[in-house]
Scaffold this motif. Structure first.
Motif, PDB file in Angstrom:
ATOM      1  N   LEU A 197       1.323  -1.251   0.087  1.00 36.70           N
ATOM      2  CA  LEU A 197      -0.063  -0.238  -0.477  1.00 36.70           C
ATOM      3  C   LEU A 197       0.916   1.342  -0.062  1.00 36.70           C
ATOM      4  CD1 LEU A 197      -2.804  -0.589   2.435  1.00 36.70           C
ATOM      5  CD2 LEU A 197      -2.998  -0.326  -0.414  1.00 36.70           C
ATOM      6  N   ALA A 198       1.822   0.914   0.638  1.00 38.68           N
ATOM      7  CA  ALA A 198       2.675   2.362   0.720  1.00 38.68           C
ATOM      8  C   ALA A 198       3.125   2.390  -0.521  1.00 38.68           C
ATOM      9  CB  ALA A 198       3.877   2.032   1.810  1.00 38.68           C
ATOM     10  N   ALA A 199       3.837   1.693  -0.955  1.00 36.16           N
ATOM     11  CA  ALA A 199       4.204   1.796  -2.712  1.00 36.16           C
ATOM     12  C   ALA A 199       3.429   2.135  -3.560  1.00 36.16           C
ATOM     13  CB  ALA A 199       5.241   0.573  -3.162  1.00 36.16           C
ATOM     14  N   ASN A 200       2.010   1.952  -3.614  1.00 34.24           N
ATOM     15  CA  ASN A 200       1.561   2.599  -3.931  1.00 34.24           C
ATOM     16  C   ASN A 200       0.145   4.148  -3.737  1.00 34.24           C
ATOM     17  OD1 ASN A 200       0.392   0.552  -6.211  1.00 34.24           O
ATOM     18  ND2 ASN A 200       0.980  -0.908  -5.105  1.00 34.24           N
ATOM     19  N   ASN A 201       1.021   4.343  -2.974  1.00 34.01           N
ATOM     20  CA  ASN A 201       0.726   5.740  -2.490  1.00 34.01           C
ATOM     21  C   ASN A 201      -0.210   5.504  -1.642  1.00 34.01           C
ATOM     22  OD1 ASN A 201       2.911   7.399  -3.419  1.00 34.01           O
ATOM     23  ND2 ASN A 201       1.627   6.897  -5.843  1.00 34.01           N
ATOM     24  N   LEU A 202      -0.620   4.300  -0.695  1.00 34.90           N
ATOM     25  CA  LEU A 202      -1.893   4.802   0.057  1.00 34.90           C
ATOM     26  C   LEU A 202      -1.299   5.238   1.615  1.00 34.90           C
ATOM     27  CD1 LEU A 202      -4.323   2.992  -1.447  1.00 34.90           C
ATOM     28  CD2 LEU A 202      -4.548   5.097  -1.750  1.00 34.90           C
ATOM     29  N   ALA A 203      -0.213   5.016   1.983  1.00 30.97           N
ATOM     30  CA  ALA A 203       0.099   4.563   3.127  1.00 30.97           C
ATOM     31  C   ALA A 203      -0.716   5.574   4.244  1.00 30.97           C
ATOM     32  CB  ALA A 203       1.627   5.116   3.561  1.00 30.97           C
ATOM     33  N   ASP A 204      -0.613   7.029   3.747  1.00 28.35           N
ATOM     34  CA  ASP A 204      -1.695   8.062   3.760  1.00 28.35           C
ATOM     35  C   ASP A 204      -3.605   7.238   5.053  1.00 28.35           C
ATOM     36  OD1 ASP A 204      -2.965   7.999   1.565  1.00 28.35           O
ATOM     37  OD2 ASP A 204      -3.482  10.222   2.105  1.00 28.35           O
ATOM     38  N   ARG A 205      -3.637   5.506   4.465  1.00 28.42           N
ATOM     39  CA  ARG A 205      -4.416   5.425   5.034  1.00 28.42           C
ATOM     40  C   ARG A 205      -4.401   4.065   6.209  1.00 28.42           C
ATOM     41  NH1 ARG A 205      -8.161   5.854   1.081  1.00 28.42           N
ATOM     42  NH2 ARG A 205      -7.662   6.535  -0.629  1.00 28.42           N
ATOM     43  N   LEU A 206      -3.249   4.043   6.373  1.00 32.05           N
ATOM     44  CA  LEU A 206      -2.790   2.277   7.137  1.00 32.05           C
ATOM     45  C   LEU A 206      -2.813   3.455   8.585  1.00 32.05           C
ATOM     46  CD1 LEU A 206      -0.328   0.844   5.223  1.00 32.05           C
ATOM     47  CD2 LEU A 206      -1.885   0.068   5.698  1.00 32.05           C
ATOM     48  N   VAL A 207      -3.396   2.874   9.630  1.00 32.88           N
ATOM     49  CA  VAL A 207      -4.025   2.708  10.714  1.00 32.88           C
ATOM     50  C   VAL A 207      -3.265   2.169  12.044  1.00 32.88           C
ATOM     51  CG1 VAL A 207      -5.019   4.206  12.571  1.00 32.88           C
ATOM     52  CG2 VAL A 207      -5.601   4.298  10.122  1.00 32.88           C
ATOM     53  N   PHE A 208      -1.988   2.117  12.353  1.00 29.44           N
ATOM     54  CA  PHE A 208      -1.774   1.226  13.119  1.00 29.44           C
ATOM     55  C   PHE A 208      -2.536   0.564  14.631  1.00 29.44           C
ATOM     56  CE2 PHE A 208       0.443   0.641  18.122  1.00 29.44           C
ATOM     57  CZ  PHE A 208       0.722  -0.626  17.183  1.00 29.44           C
ATOM     58  N   ALA A 209      -2.956   0.095  14.414  1.00 31.23           N
ATOM     59  CA  ALA A 209      -3.672  -0.877  15.749  1.00 31.23           C
ATOM     60  C   ALA A 209      -3.250  -2.493  16.092  1.00 31.23           C
ATOM     61  CB  ALA A 209      -4.847  -0.942  14.833  1.00 31.23           C
ATOM     62  N   THR A 210      -3.339  -2.135  17.213  1.00 28.88           N
ATOM     63  CA  THR A 210      -2.882  -4.076  17.766  1.00 28.88           C
ATOM     64  C   THR A 210      -3.952  -4.915  18.265  1.00 28.88           C
ATOM     65  OG1 THR A 210      -2.672  -3.344  20.044  1.00 28.88           O
ATOM     66  CG2 THR A 210      -0.693  -2.736  18.987  1.00 28.88           C
ATOM     67  N   GLY A 211      -5.030  -4.302  18.842  1.00 32.60           N
ATOM     68  CA  GLY A 211      -5.937  -5.358  18.995  1.00 32.60           C
ATOM     69  C   GLY A 211      -6.030  -6.074  20.159  1.00 32.60           C
ATOM     70  N   PHE A 212      -5.102  -5.476  21.261  1.00 28.09           N
ATOM     71  CA  PHE A 212      -5.223  -5.342  22.923  1.00 28.09           C
ATOM     72  C   PHE A 212      -5.873  -5.620  23.258  1.00 28.09           C
ATOM     73  CE2 PHE A 212      -4.044  -4.452  27.052  1.00 28.09           C
ATOM     74  CZ  PHE A 212      -2.747  -5.185  27.084  1.00 28.09           C
ATOM     75  N   GLY A 213      -6.074  -6.314  23.539  1.00 26.27           N
ATOM     76  CA  GLY A 213      -7.315  -7.597  25.020  1.00 26.27           C
ATOM     77  C   GLY A 213      -7.310  -8.739  24.322  1.00 26.27           C
ATOM     78  N   LEU A 214      -7.806  -9.200  22.592  1.00 23.60           N
ATOM     79  CA  LEU A 214      -8.468  -9.909  21.895  1.00 23.60           C
ATOM     80  C   LEU A 214      -6.727 -10.310  21.537  1.00 23.60           C
ATOM     81  CD1 LEU A 214     -11.485  -7.815  19.931  1.00 23.60           C
ATOM     82  CD2 LEU A 214     -11.026 -10.503  21.916  1.00 23.60           C
ATOM     83  N   ARG A 215      -5.850  -9.825  20.450  1.00 25.40           N
ATOM     84  CA  ARG A 215      -4.767 -10.678  20.326  1.00 25.40           C
ATOM     85  C   ARG A 215      -2.966 -10.147  20.823  1.00 25.40           C
ATOM     86  NH1 ARG A 215      -6.380 -11.975  15.463  1.00 25.40           N
ATOM     87  NH2 ARG A 215      -4.482 -12.246  14.313  1.00 25.40           N
ATOM     88  N   ASP A 216      -2.248 -10.866  20.494  1.00 25.52           N
ATOM     89  CA  ASP A 216      -0.995 -10.279  20.619  1.00 25.52           C
ATOM     90  C   ASP A 216      -0.605  -9.139  19.994  1.00 25.52           C
ATOM     91  OD1 ASP A 216       1.973 -10.156  21.262  1.00 25.52           O
ATOM     92  OD2 ASP A 216       1.960 -12.335  21.043  1.00 25.52           O
ATOM     93  N   PRO A 217      -0.425  -7.843  20.759  1.00 23.47           N
ATOM     94  CA  PRO A 217       0.306  -6.633  20.021  1.00 23.47           C
ATOM     95  C   PRO A 217       1.565  -6.104  19.085  1.00 23.47           C
ATOM     96  CG  PRO A 217       0.536  -6.714  23.010  1.00 23.47           C
ATOM     97  CD  PRO A 217      -0.249  -7.837  22.227  1.00 23.47           C
ATOM     98  N   GLY A 218       2.497  -7.554  19.401  1.00 22.36           N
ATOM     99  CA  GLY A 218       3.522  -7.770  18.563  1.00 22.36           C
ATOM    100  C   GLY A 218       3.101  -7.958  17.948  1.00 22.36           C
ATOM    101  N   GLU A 219       2.531  -8.340  17.227  1.00 22.82           N
ATOM    102  CA  GLU A 219       1.849  -8.878  15.365  1.00 22.82           C
ATOM    103  C   GLU A 219       2.225  -7.300  14.903  1.00 22.82           C
ATOM    104  OE1 GLU A 219      -2.043 -10.888  13.326  1.00 22.82           O
ATOM    105  OE2 GLU A 219      -1.715 -10.583  15.070  1.00 22.82           O
ATOM    106  N   SER A 220       0.592  -7.146  15.335  1.00 23.86           N
ATOM    107  CA  SER A 220       1.894  -5.074  14.201  1.00 23.86           C
ATOM    108  C   SER A 220       2.202  -4.097  14.452  1.00 23.86           C
ATOM    109  CB  SER A 220      -0.184  -5.018  15.089  1.00 23.86           C
ATOM    110  OG  SER A 220      -1.409  -5.617  15.143  1.00 23.86           O
ATOM    111  N   VAL A 221       3.611  -4.664  15.876  1.00 19.09           N
ATOM    112  CA  VAL A 221       4.263  -3.961  15.974  1.00 19.09           C
ATOM    113  C   VAL A 221       4.879  -4.168  15.124  1.00 19.09           C
ATOM    114  CG1 VAL A 221       6.311  -3.730  17.857  1.00 19.09           C
ATOM    115  CG2 VAL A 221       3.871  -3.438  18.715  1.00 19.09           C
TER     116      VAL A 221
END
Length: 251
Positions: A197-221
């Motif tokens: 997505l970044a290579a196709n100029n859509l990095a500004d549509r990505l939002v960091f999130a982990t799902g902490f409480g449901l998933r291991d946050p290390g995955e998104s980090v």
């Protein structure tokens, strides 16, 4: 890793406990420790109860966490359902109350809660008017229903979460056709999807999130920290876009 993630904002944290989880409840202290561990600037918190038990009642739990950690940049995300007697009188009133209490976004679970997304036009209009984003897991809505909302309410930011695997083609069509659709990194499992997505100029549509409480946050980090993107793009995904999305209603 902490130096890399310093200042990122986690756009998906869930307070409470899942009945099938072997983990302890994600309470105020656990969320504070999560912020400390990765040196995050804040988080958007919704309640497990709002998803699994009490759609409206859980909102108070999310707000309590946000108020208790307001100095840490924690914001509440409320859940909405169609107005029905004895449960919710008015979606407009719900949005107005959310704005008055500093809520930063709304989430819906139409598949889990058993209603059509088309029943929430009053909600979408209220969110658009107040610049509050709508968050929704990919499994909760069809792509046609999602894009129909995005088309009808072009100023309403919509953040798709838990995209899973082999969904990039559908995502691309949605992002390419609607500038108000975003995707967070919870279970963003397509191979090198962030880089693509970044290579196709859509990095500004990505939002960091982990799902902490449901998933291991290390995955998104790791997904963002080890992406190989330049520092400015990592900062854009890690915090800048979230700052724009989730503080718009309070500026």
């Amino acid at each position: 890793m902490d130096d890399v993630t310093y200042g990122w904002f986690d756009a998906r944290v869930v307070t409470g406990v899942h009945p099938a989880s072997l983990q302890p409840a994600t309470d105020r202290d656990a969320i504070a420790a999560h912020l400390d561990r990765f040196e995050l600037s804040g988080a958007l918190v919704s309640a497990m109860a709002s998803w699994l038990h009490d759609p409206i009642g859980g909102n108070a739990e999310a707000s309590a966490i946000a108020h208790g950690l307001a100095d840490r940049g924690v914001l509440a995300c409320w859940t909405a359902i169609p107005a029905t007697p004895g449960e919710l009188d008015s979606l407009t009133a719900l949005v107005d109350r959310a704005v008055s209490e500093g809520v930063a976004a709304f989430r819906i679970h139409p598949a889990s809660h058993g209603f059509s997304p088309s029943l929430l036009d009053e909600l979408y209009a209220g969110l658009q008017a107040n610049r509050l984003p709508l968050c929704i897991d990919a499994a909760e809505i069809t792509w046609p229903a999602l894009t129909a909302i995005a088309t009808r309410y072009p100023e309403l930011p919509i953040v798709i979460s838990n995209l899973g695997y082999r969904k990039l083609r559908e995502l691309w069509a949605a992002l390419d056709g609607h500038t108000n659709i975003y995707v967070d990194l919870v279970d963003f499992a397509g191979h090198q999807g962030v880089e693509w997505l970044a290579a196709n100029n859509l990095a500004d549509r990505l939002v960091f999130a982990t799902g902490f409480g449901l998933r291991d946050p290390g995955e998104s980090v790791v997904r963002l920290a080890w992406s190989g993107l330049d520092d400015a793009t990592v900062r854009l995904v890690g915090s800048d876009t979230a700052s724009r999305l989730f503080t718009g209603g309070h500026s």
